[in-house]
Design an enzyme around this catalytic site. Structure first.
Site, mmCIF file in Angstrom:
data_model
loop_
_atom_site.group_PDB
_atom_site.id
_atom_site.type_symbol
_atom_site.label_atom_id
_atom_site.label_comp_id
_atom_site.label_asym_id
_atom_site.label_seq_id
_atom_site.Cartn_x
_atom_site.Cartn_y
_atom_site.Cartn_z
ATOM 1 N N TRP A 76 9.746 -8.365 -2.199
ATOM 2 C CA TRP A 76 10.601 -8.634 -1.879
ATOM 3 C C TRP A 76 10.959 -7.683 -0.131
ATOM 4 C CZ3 TRP A 76 15.266 -5.305 0.473
ATOM 5 C CH2 TRP A 76 15.858 -6.279 0.317
ATOM 6 N N ASN A 102 4.987 -0.387 -4.612
ATOM 7 C CA ASN A 102 6.964 -1.130 -4.163
ATOM 8 C C ASN A 102 7.003 0.431 -4.062
ATOM 9 O OD1 ASN A 102 6.475 -3.134 -5.495
ATOM 10 N ND2 ASN A 102 7.218 -2.536 -7.636
ATOM 11 N N GLY A 103 8.001 0.023 -3.224
ATOM 12 C CA GLY A 103 9.092 1.508 -2.549
ATOM 13 C C GLY A 103 9.002 1.244 -1.312
ATOM 14 N N LYS A 606 16.924 -8.243 -8.008
ATOM 15 C CA LYS A 606 17.419 -8.189 -8.596
ATOM 16 C C LYS A 606 17.843 -6.196 -8.871
ATOM 17 C CE LYS A 606 19.811 -8.626 -12.914
ATOM 18 N NZ LYS A 606 20.833 -8.640 -12.917
HETATM 19 O O1 M6R Z 1 21.361 -1.965 -10.546
HETATM 20 P P1 M6R Z 1 22.400 -1.781 -10.123
HETATM 21 O O2 M6R Z 1 23.497 -2.005 -11.359
HETATM 22 O O3 M6R Z 1 22.624 -0.398 -9.645
HETATM 23 O O4 M6R Z 1 22.676 -2.649 -8.416
HETATM 24 C C1 M6R Z 1 23.498 -2.427 -7.924
HETATM 25 C C2 M6R Z 1 23.853 -4.054 -7.271
HETATM 26 O O5 M6R Z 1 22.743 -3.919 -5.975
HETATM 27 C C3 M6R Z 1 23.926 -5.206 -7.609
HETATM 28 O O6 M6R Z 1 24.799 -5.202 -8.417
HETATM 29 C C4 M6R Z 1 24.185 -6.326 -6.858
HETATM 30 O O7 M6R Z 1 25.624 -6.707 -6.033
HETATM 31 C C5 M6R Z 1 24.215 -7.863 -7.676
HETATM 32 N N1 M6R Z 1 23.567 -8.363 -7.270
HETATM 33 C C6 M6R Z 1 25.619 -8.179 -8.142
HETATM 34 O O8 M6R Z 1 25.358 -9.552 -8.220
#
Ligand code: M6R
Length: 611
Positions: A76, A102-103, A606
């Site tokens: 990504w 990664n990072g 994700k």
């Molecule tokens: O893993 P997390 O819950 O910390 O992630 C936070 C957001 O990146 C995540 O909720 C994002 O907004 C999703 N794509 C929502 O569907």
């Protein structure tokens, strides 16, 4: 964000790498690559776009039949476009090593300038290539790959999970980590490396998690771990929590649809052992933080988890009166922190790896705040940072759009608020808590009623899939539901959707309304019901098409809506959990009609492990 897989053993490495990468594709997916080792040689194959392009590229390569050691990456993009040349693995001038990362390397420009002076040629725009040259340079001096990686990490600023192979280091893969997850899967005569469990769960259920600043030598039979000062690490072998079955679509067209449909069971699961009946207290045995002197709560989260936090604010303040703020982690980390030892900070994260939330949690810990983590990943960095963990156990969520994890986060917050209220001797709210618990216990069957009667939602989705803009409105406890519904729609369908407090419509956004901008209103019996209805009237008077999602509606009011989705009767307090299901389904089917890549929307990942 990106994904890493490594393998050393007796199997064809390419099979393990591609299988692992396919399970990580949900994390990032703009390009992919592998490096395969064979007879003191390393071959690198990379392709832009989805993993399928890489699979095509390698399918007839001779080395795939014989190589038993390799590393792979799915990207990504952070530095440089998602092109083949920027894809990992990267290498050095003499192509003697291969590295995946990664990072983000924060000082990559400074390092690059030094390396240019030493004669290194760079072909990509990535920060990772700088690390490849740096390690190669160190290796020419020390002739030991682990030492070359260790010395390099001492010069690197920023976050990394690294996986490195060298032509002259036949029997080993070297790995290192700081502020980015990495684990070593343990097999019999074979070992695995991964940035996340799904990559290796088909092969092993045992793994060692690397700690920050450690470096490890992985052979097919051994794992040696060292701290940055060369002392030996004593990391334990842990059992991995997932079953391979959870990574299958189970007949659904997309993971998102499967995960939406799992929500009844997700609620049953989180309630199990915690809320048995409306008459009994909520039991949260894992919460060991002393909550007696908590005078304030701060909830920290991003995206969908932030929206769950907003519902949490309503719930906690209503039941306990404890002032509760909700902060987007990315904003919070650059502000003066007012948290102190009497503050309870609740970090919410599906993945437990969101970089902004991790940074914010580290900051509040320094201020002496107590930290409760609500996450779906008890194995994550965040889970390890908290003073107490509320593991929501929703099962792995593969689709980028969070659905069942949101549901489980809501339930965790309801349970926690009740737990606080029932243990608070200052107020006696037994009767109110009993009603709420009763409603919560009914949630699974009511969720399933919505899921079993979704034809109308599918029809409405089709009808509205051609619109370019939407406004979602609600008030009170469902205002966050409007935000979440709009986020779901925009992230998977790319339609411009805004969540707005219904009462604020007339303070600006109403100017945009006409018959080209549908308004979706969330209505539930309760204190704000009539107010939202009035706001719907205002929208209707501007020719906006109105979609209502409501728990019942009088005949006289029905006619203002172009379309109405009626959900089972539920108290306002618990209703966000039901309304969310409808909005998830709407977003899913609209994106489907538009032919979008529902599980892997463009530009998203994700798990967002960079700030
Ligand atoms: O893993 P997390 O819950 O910390 O992630 C936070 C957001 O990146 C995540 O909720 C994002 O907004 C999703 N794509 C929502 O569907």
């Amino acid at each position: 964000m990106c994904g890493i897989v490594g393998y050393i053993g007796e199997k064809p490495a390419i099979d393990v790498l591609l299988n692992g990468l396919s399970h990580l594709e949900y994390r990032g997916y703009d390009s992919a690559g592998v490096a395969l080792y064979e007879n003191s040689d390393i071959e690198i194959y990379k392709a832009s776009g989805k993993l399928i392009n890489l699979k095509e590229l390698v399918k007839d390569k001779e080395i795939c039949k014989t190589s038993k050691k390799g590393i792979g990456h799915i990207r990504w993009a952070t530095h440089g476009l998602p092109t083949t040349v920027n894809a990992h693995p990267h290498t050095c001038n003499c192509k003697s090593l291969a590295i995946v990362h990664n990072g983000i390397i924060e000082n990559f420009q400074e390092l690059k300038e030094e390396l240019l002076k030493l004669g290194c040629n760079f072909v990509s725009e990535t920060d990772t290539e700088v690390v490849a040259h740096l390690i190669a340079h160190k290796y020419t001096k020390c002739k030991d790959l682990l030492e070359a990686v260790r010395l390099s990490t001492l010069e690197i600023k920023g976050a990394y999970a690294l996986c490195v192979m060298h032509k002259n280091a036949e029997d080993e893969i070297i790995v290192a980590k700081r502020n980015a997850p990495l684990l070593i899967g343990i097999g019999e005569g074979e070992n695995f490396i991964a940035s996340d469990i799904p990559a290796i769960i088909d092969y092993t259920k045992k793994a060692i998690y690397l700690n920050d600043n450690q470096v490890a030598r992985v052979t097919k039979d051994t794992v040696e771990i060292y701290n940055s000062d060369k002392s030996q690490g004593n990391n334990k072998v842990e059992n991995l929590p997932f079953e391979p079955i959870s990574l299958s679509k189970m007949g659904y067209k997309h993971y998102m649809l499967k995960e939406i449909h799992e929500q009844g069971d997700v609620v049953r699961n989180i309630l199990s052992g915690r809320l048995i009946s409306a008459e009994e207290d909520v039991k949260l045995d894992n919460i060991t933080i002393d909550l007696k002197n908590i005078s304030r709560i701060q909830i920290i989260a991003c995206g969908t988890s932030y929206h769950a936090g907003l519902v949490g604010k309503y719930v906690i303040e209503d039941l306990t009166g404890i002032p509760t703020d909700v902060e987007a982690s990315s904003e919070y980390i650059y502000r003066n922190k007012t948290a102190n030892k009497n503050t309870l900070v609740i970090g919410i994260s599906q993945s437990g790896e969101t970089a902004d939330t991790i940074t914010a949690i580290k900051q509040v810990k320094e201020k002496g705040a107590k930290v409760l983590i609500i996450t779906n990943r008890p194995d994550s960095t965040m889970a390890r940072l908290g003073d107490s963990l509320f593991s929501i156990d929703a099962g792995i969520e593969v689709s980028v759009a969070a659905t069942k994890s949101y549901m489980a986060q809501l339930l965790a917050l309801y349970l926690f608020a009740i737990y606080l209220a029932q243990n608070n001797p200052r107020v006696d709210m037994k009767a109110k808590l009993k009603e709420i618990k009763h409603d919560i216990l009914q949630l699974p069957s009511k969720i399933e009623i919505i899921l079993n009667n979704k034809d109308e939602i599918i029809e409405i989705s089709k009808k509205y899939s051609g619109f370019k803009d939407f406004i979602f409105i609600a008030r009170g406890i469902n205002y966050p539901t409007a935000l979440e519904g709009a986020l779901k729609l925009k992230e998977i369908s790319y339609i411009n959707a805004t969540g707005y407090p219904a009462g604020e419509l007339k303070h600006g956004p109403i100017a945009m309304l006409d018959d080209s901008m549908p308004v979706l209103a969330i209505l539930n019996d309760g204190i704000v019901y009539d107010k939202v209805l009035s706001n719907c009237q205002e929208a209707r008077a501007r020719q906006a098409r109105l979609i209502g999602v409501a728990s019942g509606m009088d005949d006289k009011n029905k006619e203002i809506f172009n379309d109405l989705i009626i959900i089972p009767k539920i108290s306002d307090f618990v209703s966000p959990a039901l309304h969310a299901v409808v909005l998830q389904l709407l977003a899913y089917y609209i994106a489907g009609y538009l032919g979008k890549d529902v599980d892997q929307p463009r530009n998203l990942a994700k798990s967002v492990t960079v700030e």
